[in-house]
Each structure stands twice: as structure tokens, then as C-alpha cells.
Design a protein around this motif. Structure first.
Motif, PDB file in Angstrom:
ATOM      1  N   ASP A 443      15.435  -3.759  -4.998  1.00  0.00           N
ATOM      2  CA  ASP A 443      14.793  -2.539  -5.504  1.00  0.00           C
ATOM      3  C   ASP A 443      15.581  -1.875  -6.627  1.00  0.00           C
ATOM      4  O   ASP A 443      15.097  -0.903  -7.208  1.00  0.00           O
ATOM      5  CB  ASP A 443      14.622  -1.521  -4.371  1.00  0.00           C
ATOM      6  N   ARG A 446      13.798  -1.609  -9.854  1.00  0.00           N
ATOM      7  CA  ARG A 446      12.413  -1.160  -9.775  1.00  0.00           C
ATOM      8  C   ARG A 446      12.205  -0.003 -10.758  1.00  0.00           C
ATOM      9  O   ARG A 446      12.983   0.963 -10.769  1.00  0.00           O
ATOM     10  CB  ARG A 446      12.083  -0.709  -8.356  1.00  0.00           C
ATOM     11  N   THR A 596      12.572  -8.077  -8.143  1.00  0.00           N
ATOM     12  CA  THR A 596      12.102  -6.854  -7.484  1.00  0.00           C
ATOM     13  C   THR A 596      11.055  -7.207  -6.437  1.00  0.00           C
ATOM     14  O   THR A 596      10.113  -7.962  -6.701  1.00  0.00           O
ATOM     15  CB  THR A 596      11.507  -5.881  -8.511  1.00  0.00           C
ATOM     16  N   THR A 597      11.225  -6.670  -5.241  1.00  0.00           N
ATOM     17  CA  THR A 597      10.302  -6.962  -4.144  1.00  0.00           C
ATOM     18  C   THR A 597       8.950  -6.275  -4.361  1.00  0.00           C
ATOM     19  O   THR A 597       8.821  -5.352  -5.165  1.00  0.00           O
ATOM     20  CB  THR A 597      10.898  -6.485  -2.817  1.00  0.00           C
ATOM     21  N   GLN A 598       7.953  -6.754  -3.609  1.00  0.00           N
ATOM     22  CA  GLN A 598       6.616  -6.195  -3.742  1.00  0.00           C
ATOM     23  C   GLN A 598       6.534  -4.787  -3.165  1.00  0.00           C
ATOM     24  O   GLN A 598       5.885  -3.909  -3.734  1.00  0.00           O
ATOM     25  CB  GLN A 598       5.605  -7.103  -3.015  1.00  0.00           C
ATOM     26  N   ILE A 599       7.181  -4.581  -2.040  1.00  0.00           N
ATOM     27  CA  ILE A 599       7.113  -3.292  -1.348  1.00  0.00           C
ATOM     28  C   ILE A 599       8.436  -2.564  -1.554  1.00  0.00           C
ATOM     29  O   ILE A 599       9.515  -3.128  -1.339  1.00  0.00           O
ATOM     30  CB  ILE A 599       6.825  -3.478   0.146  1.00  0.00           C
ATOM     31  N   ALA A 600       8.323  -1.315  -1.930  1.00  0.00           N
ATOM     32  CA  ALA A 600       9.527  -0.521  -2.180  1.00  0.00           C
ATOM     33  C   ALA A 600      10.222  -0.185  -0.869  1.00  0.00           C
ATOM     34  O   ALA A 600       9.584   0.079   0.156  1.00  0.00           O
ATOM     35  CB  ALA A 600       9.165   0.761  -2.924  1.00  0.00           C
ATOM     36  N   ARG A 601      11.509  -0.227  -0.897  1.00  0.00           N
ATOM     37  CA  ARG A 601      12.329   0.042   0.280  1.00  0.00           C
ATOM     38  C   ARG A 601      12.409   1.555   0.515  1.00  0.00           C
ATOM     39  O   ARG A 601      12.426   2.359  -0.417  1.00  0.00           O
ATOM     40  CB  ARG A 601      13.727  -0.530   0.078  1.00  0.00           C
ATOM     41  N   PHE A 602      12.479   1.935   1.768  1.00  0.00           N
ATOM     42  CA  PHE A 602      12.629   3.341   2.128  1.00  0.00           C
ATOM     43  C   PHE A 602      14.068   3.787   1.846  1.00  0.00           C
ATOM     44  O   PHE A 602      15.025   3.101   2.204  1.00  0.00           O
ATOM     45  CB  PHE A 602      12.293   3.548   3.604  1.00  0.00           C
TER      46      PHE A 602
END
Length: 756
Positions: A443, A446, A596-602
Motif C-alpha cells: 500500500d 497507493r 499495489t494491492t487491490q484492497i487498501a489496508r486498514f
């Protein structure tokens, strides 16, 4: 010199004042370093933060140390505590200076030369005079007896308002001479048109005044003109000019006029319009209607011409006199007019008739060489020997702090990278949970969710500002620009900023393309029109307020100058921005070492307050601003008190160290943020650098209340507006440096570890 000084405390602080007073001692203690508790993530890496904070607090002690150093100087040029003569109180005693630095005697010239020998710019030869360094290529003008020399008025200004007025719009001032009165020998100086910088600075340029000066020919009291003031509005305006201590600046042979006193060892540029008797209960206003001009010349270096030996002008002084007299009394006067309280010309409240303006001229031979005639003006520089030590002190602290932080960062990163690579190589430890900055590798690059266009435009504009300022300083250091010509310098800054538009367009496009932005037209338009549009709008509003406040007497920027700036913006700067953006979007997208991953990390909640906004930004700006704090005082004096500043080689080095410190601190704060698993560093890294502009604004507010004497809403508004604009531009530059430094830092550290 025999002239009244009804308000010594006020006149002490006018534009150029030189003197010799014993230095006052000054002591201060440095702040004690503080420590912070370790955050929950990691152990040894937060030694980095503690060490950095210690170094930051050490940097805060720099101004205190320099202040003690400044007090230890042997030669003190004090611009605030000079004793001046007071002819209104017979019982008042004044201290006579033991050393004379300002007169035109041979001894005073030698003292000035000895004092100024320690004020040479970087890389200058010992054989070069400061006259040659400040005015490269300038040759002395030769005059023979009987030649007429033109005098010019440059501006009428006050330190209390910073609002210049037009000299010929002052009530009851004698009208400007016609073009037929211009002397052919000096015609080039009178018809020289104002450059772009002079027009933007609201300068009226050089206008010819109708005083007649014939070389080597003394004249007694000569009537210049007679005038009346029949309007109460004009009387009010004249009293306002006197109350706010406006001073008139003449030049003769390119030499500014001064008022000097040998006995009290002080000199001031320009002469006042009038004065107020503060010791009288009624506080009456008086008008200076007679000027005694003292012109110093040197014939030792003159050449022999067919018409006789030539001379060179080396000094131009004035003694203002307030006197009630008529045309006949002036013409019958054979002696020099002096100030006497019983003959002062008082200004009534309503009307004033029969004002006789007169002058006299005295030529005095001097042993001061033409090459050294500017020495008395350069004596104003406050302790230039200490100035060098202060700059070196800033350089040493800047390099020390930057090197220390860099070493700490390298050690911490080396351990982290070795640990992460060991986890990837050892199958027994692969199941261990990742912690720290590696955990957000998917991320970290991102793009920001909001404000991509604004961020790209701000970064591009900051680099454009930095490029134009760097090139200007480079040209000043190489003496390609004359620092004494402020209008010319401002013209170069404007032109170089416009020509650097392609830099902002290219940088903005590359960053916006990396962020996968789709509205490239909007991003480019914001880059081309954002900051210039804000600047132009603010400039028009301030110019309108200035015109409404002073009317015809103001030297507000003309409509044609504003139209020219608008044309340069639309027809030159904007196309260059779009051209740079075209090549920026055509260039290959910037590559990064991680995907960069598809879903953003919390982003987890952190208890480390120093990585939260705005605490992190406020902390990041302390160290870089502290490295330039000492030099900043000299720059502010040059901007607002008209002190001469010419050491541009050193300031270029200081700005380089400041840029290095700003980038280093941005990387430190970015590292601490990533260690707390916060990957939203784009805007924070920009704010980390831009906070230097916030500290500069705080310093400018402090400078306003401590060093300036501005009165009136318009004056303070202009100061706050101009300094706010400077701070905003400074923050954009620092923010762009912080963002690109953090970007480079992230690419390096994530490229050094093995990632799945």
C-alpha cells in the motif's frame, strides 16, 4: 551639521544609520533535550527519533549562540541607539562619538576601508573595491569647472508605512522641469525607462528635479519657487507625510543623498520633509523649505582636458533647514542659513501662503577616492564580521544535523532490511508476523484518494519557484546581475519564473501520471493557473487599495504593467507549462519495486502522537528553519529596512544546506510514519516540508512587532499580504522537496528488501 532633530528616537531608526557604540552583552542558554516514550511497534529504531529530537533542540539554541557571538564584536554598527543633536532643549546633553566613521576626511575614509575590508563577498579578490564589486563595469564620470550636473529624485518613502508616494504629487513641491532643461551629458540617466521590476515595485524611477548644480561653483541662497496651499485636504496630507516621517531620496552622479554628522558619527539616506516639535505641548509641525547641498569632489584622479582639469564627485550631502523668509531676504543672504527655533516655518492647519523654497550649494574638496565613495553606505551592514561567523555557524549545524540523522537512518534501515531479508530466507521464521514498515509494502505507493490534481500542481509549482530562485542566486553569485539594482533583480526573478514553467508542467505531469489520474487537462490547468492566478489577483487587489488610499500621490502599478504581466502569464508561462506537461505525460511511468494491492489496508490507530498530523509537520519544519534563522534576519533587513545585502555566494550555500535538511527531515518523519503502518504519506510528506513556510510566517509576524514601526491598517495589511505570499511560495518549494525526498526514500528502502 546644524539642523533640528525634534524626535531623536524616531530619526534613529531611519533607513541607513551608522555609528559606534559599545556592544551590549547578551547571554542565553540552550534548551534542554527531552525524550519520548517508545511506541508499541519495534524497539531500537525509535532511538532514531529520540536522537533526532535532541539534535532539533540543539538547533534551537543556534540563534542564542549567535546572539552571544554578535555581542562580542569589536566594531558595533548600532542602528537604533545613536545620540543625535537636539536644538530644542538647551539643557540636553549629547554624547560625542570618539571615532569618526562617516565624514569625508582622510582618517574616516581609512577607518571605513579597514572596517569594510572584512565585508567582501565570497570568492572576491582583495584588490577589488566594494564599489567595483557592487557596480561592475561602472567608470567614473569626469566633470570640469562650470559643467551642469543633473539631480534626480528616486522615491519618497517612510519606514513607518512602506507606502512610497510620488515626489511631484506632494503639496506645494516645485514642479518638475521641462525636457529642455535636461543636460545632454546626463541625458541617458534621465530618459532611462523603468524596467519591469521597478514598475512592479511601485517605483517612480528617476525623475529630474530643478536644482541647478554647476561644478566647483558655490551658490548662496537661491530661490527655487514660491507656492501656496489653499486646500485643507492638501494640508492634511502634508502633515501626514511629516508625521509618518517620509524621506526624500535624491541622487547626483548616481550617488544617493545623505545627512551625516561627524560629531555624532551617524549618517542617514534621504532628508525629511519636515518635523514635529515633541517638546512643545501643542506639537507644532514645521516644514523644511531650504536645502543646503554639500558636494564633495576629488581632483587627484582627474585627467587633464583641453578645457581644464577634471574632477570626480565622491559625496552628496544635504542639510535641511526650516526658515521663514521671502524672495528678497533669500537673495540678499550671503551667509549659510541655519536652523533657529524663532525662524522655523510652522505649518498651520488650514491654508499656507507664500512658501519660499530655496537652496544653496557648496563644493568641498575631499581626499576620498571615487572607488571608495560608497563605503559610507555600506557601513550600515550590522557587524558583517559576525555575519560571516553566523553563516558558517548555520552551515556547520546544518551539515552536522543532516549527517547525524543520515547516519542514524542508515543504521536503523540496515538492521531492518537485514532482519526482513533473513525472515524471507529462513523457512523456520517465515510464519512469524511481519511488523514495521515492510508490512505496508502493498500500500505504500497507493495514490492519495483525494486531491491528486492539487497535489501535483502544488509540487510542480514549488519546483518552478525553486528553479527560478536558484538561477537568480546563481547569476547574483557570478555577478551577472547587479544586486544594487533591485528592480533589475526582480525582473530576472519574474522572467526566470516564467521560463521555468516547463519544469512545473513536467514534474506535475509525471507525478499525476504515476497516480493514475485521468483528468490530465484539469491537473495541467491548475499547474498553469493556480499559483499565478492567486498571485495576480492579490496583486490587483493590493494595488487597488493603494490607489484608493493615496490617490494621485501613490505610485501604484499602472494598468499597462498589470496588462503586461497578464500577457506574460497567458502567452508565455502557460504555454510553457502545457509544453512541459506534454513531455511529462509522454514519458514512461515511474516504476516502483512493489505492487499495489487491490484492497487498501486498514490503518491502525497509533498512540504515537508525533506521527499524527499536524504534530509531525510542525516537528519536521523546526530543524530546517533553524538552520537558516540567523541568515533570515539579514534578508528581512534588506527587504524591509533597505539595508544593502550582497553576500549571495554564502546565501546560495545556506539554501543548499537548508534544502538538504528539509529533505532529510521529511524522510525521517516518513520513516516513523511507515513504522506505525500508516502508508498515507503523500500529503503528510508535503506538509512536513511546507511547515517551514508556516514558521517563516510566524517569524515575519514577530519581525513586524519587534523591528518595524508600521502604522495604519493599509501598511500592516500590505506587509502581511506580501510576507504571506512569500511564505506561501516558500512553503510550496519546501513541500515539493519533502514529497520527492520521501518518494525517493520509499523506492530505495522497499527496493532493498525481498517482497513476495
Amino acid at each position: 551639521m546644524n539642523y533640528p532633530n525634534p524626535n531623536p528616537n524616531a530619526m534613529n531608526k531611519m533607513n541607513i544609520i551608522t555609528g559606534n557604540t559599545p556592544p551590549s552583552s547578551s547571554r542565553s542558554s540552550s534548551s534542554s533535550p527531552s525524550s519520548l516514550s517508545s511506541p508499541p511497534v519495534g524497539t531500537g529504531r525509535y532511538r532514531l527519533l529520540v536522537s533526532s529530537l535532541v539534535l532539533i533542540f540543539v538547533s534551537l539554541a543556534t540563534p542564542c549562540a549567535s546572539k552571544s557571538l554578535r555581542a562580542s564584536s569589536d566594531v558595533k554598527i548600532n542602528q537604533f541607539d545613536l545620540p543625535l543633536p537636539n536644538q530644542f532643549a538647551a539643557t540636553t546633553t549629547t554624547t560625542t562619538a570618539a571615532i569618526d566613521h562617516v565624514s569625508m576626511t582622510k582618517e574616516a575614509a581609512e577607518l571605513r576601508a579597514q572596517h569594510l575590508s572584512k565585508k567582501r563577498p565570497l570568492l572576491s579578490k582583495k584588490s577589488d573595491s566594494l564599489q567595483g564589486l557592487l557596480f561592475p563595469g561602472m567608470t567614473p564620470e569626469e566633470y570640469i569647472e562650470g559643467d551642469r550636473v543633473n539631480a534626480f529624485v528616486e522615491l519618497v518613502e517612510s519606514r513607518k508605512t512602506q507606502l512610497p508616494v510620488n515626489y511631484f504629487q506632494i503639496p506645494n513641491v516645485c514642479k518638475a522641469p521641462s525636457k529642455d532643461d535636461i543636460i545632454v551629458k546626463d541625458a541617458n540617466a534621465s530618459i532611462k525607462k523603468k524596467n519591469l521590476g521597478q514598475r512592479l515595485m511601485s517605483s517612480q524611477g528617476t525623475s529630474l528635479v530643478n536644482y541647478e548644480f554647476e561644478v566647483l561653483r558655490n551658490t548662496t541662497c537661491t530661490v527655487l519657487c514660491s507656492s501656496d496651499i489653499k486646500e485643507k485636504k492638501q494640508m492634511k496630507f502634508l502633515r501626514m507625510l511629516i508625521e509618518k516621517q517620509y524621506r526624500v531620496h535624491f541622487t547626483l552622479d548616481s550617488l544617493p543623498i545623505v545627512i551625516r554628522s561627524k560629531s555624532h558619527n551617524y549618517a542617514m539616506r534621504g532628508f525629511p520633509i519636515g518635523f514635529i516639535d515633541k517638546e512643545d505641548e501643542a506639537h507644532p509641525y514645521y516644514l523644511y523649505n531650504h536645502l543646503k547641498f554639500v558636494i564633495y569632489y576629488n581632483d587627484d584622479e582627474g585627467r587633464l582636458t583641453p578645457d581644464g582639469p577634471s574632477v570626480q564627485i565622491t559625496g552628496f550631502d544635504a542639510v535641511p533647514v526650516s526658515i521663514q523668509h521671502t524672495d528678497g531676504e533669500c537673495k540678499a543672504q550671503e551667509k549659510t542659513l541655519v536652523n533657529k527655533k524663532e525662524t522655523f516655518l510652522q505649518i498651520p492647519e488650514k491654508t499656507m501662503e507664500g512658501i519660499v523654497y530655496s537652496y544653496e550649494v557648496q563644493w568641498i574638496k575631499s581626499s576620498v577616492r571615487w572607488a571608495n565613495r560608497w563605503d559610507v553606505y555600506l557601513m550600515e551592514a550590522p557587524d558583517n564580521e559576525v555575519h560571516y561567523f553566523a553563516i558558517v555557524n548555520s552551515l556547520m549545524i546544518g551539515f552536522l544535523l543532516t549527517s547525524a540523522v543520515a547516519v542514524i537512518m542508515l543504521r536503523a534501515l540496515k538492521k531492518d532490511i537485514a532482519k526482513y531479508n533473513h525472515l524471507m530466507d529462513d523457512p523456520n521464521d517465515i510464519i512469524m508476523e511481519e511488523t514495521g514498515w515492510k508490512l505496508v509494502h502493498g500500500d505504500v505507493f497507493r495514490p492519495p484518494v483525494k486531491g491528486r490534481s492539487i497535489l501535483s500542481a502544488a509540487v510542480g509549482t514549488g519546483l518552478q519557484i525553486g528553479m527560478s530562485v536558484f538561477l537568480t542566486l546563481l547569476f547574483l553569485s557570478l555577478r551577472m546581475i547587479n544586486p544594487m539594482k533591485k528592480g533589475q533583480t526582480l525582473s530576472y526573478v519574474v522572467i526566470l519564473y516564467i521560463l521555468s514553467g516547463s519544469v512545473s508542467g513536467y514534474a506535475s505531469a509525471r507525478l499525476y501520471k504515476f497516480h493514475a489520474g485521468k483528468a490530465w487537462k484539469r491537473a495541467t490547468f491548475l499547474t498553469a493557473a493556480g499559483f499565478p492566478g492567486f498571485l495576480f489577483t492579490l496583486f490587483v487587489l493590493l494595488n487597488l487599495f493603494l490607489h484608493l488610499s493615496l490617490g494621485k500621490a501613490s505610485v501604484a502599478v499602472s494598468f499597462w504593467t498589470m496588462l503586461l504581466m497578464f500577457v506574460l502569464w497567458i502567452c508565455v508561462s502557460s504555454p510553457l507549462v502545457f509544453l512541459g506537461a506534454f513531455f511529462g505525460f509522454k514519458a514512461v511511468k515511474i516504476t516502483v519495486p512493489t505492487k499495489t494491492t487491490q484492497i487498501a489496508r486498514f490503518v491502525p490507530e497509533t498512540h504515537s502522537w508525533f506521527v499524527k498530523f499536524p504534530h509531525c509537520s510542525l516537528m519536521a519544519g523546526v530543524l530546517p528553519f533553524g538552520s537558516v534563522l540567523i541568515e533570515l534576519s539579514f534578508i528581512m533587513n534588506a527587504l524591509w529596512i533597505n539595508q544593502i545585502y550582497y553576500i549571495f555566494g554564502f546565501i546560495t550555500i545556506v539554501i543548499f544546506v537548508f534544502t538538504l535538511s528539509c529533505s532529510t527531515m521529511s524522510m525521517v518523519m516518513c520513516y516513523c510514519q511507515l513504522c506505525n503502518e500508516d502508508y498515507k504519506w503523500w500529503w503528510k510528506s508535503f506538509y512536513n516540508g511546507a511547515s517551514c513556510g508556516f514558521y517563516l510566517f510566524l517569524y515575519s509576524v514577530w519581525y513586524l512587532f519587534v523591528h518595524l514601526e508600521l502604522v495604519g491598517f493599509l501598511s500592516i495589511m500590505l506587509y502581511i499580504s506580501y510576507m504571506g505570499l512569500i511564505c506561501f511560495a516558500f512553503g510550496l518549494y519546501c513541500g515539493s522537496i519533502g514529497l520527492f525526498s520521501s518518494f525517493w526514500f520509499c523506492r530505495k528502502i522497499y527496493g532493498a528488501v525481498k517482497v513476495d
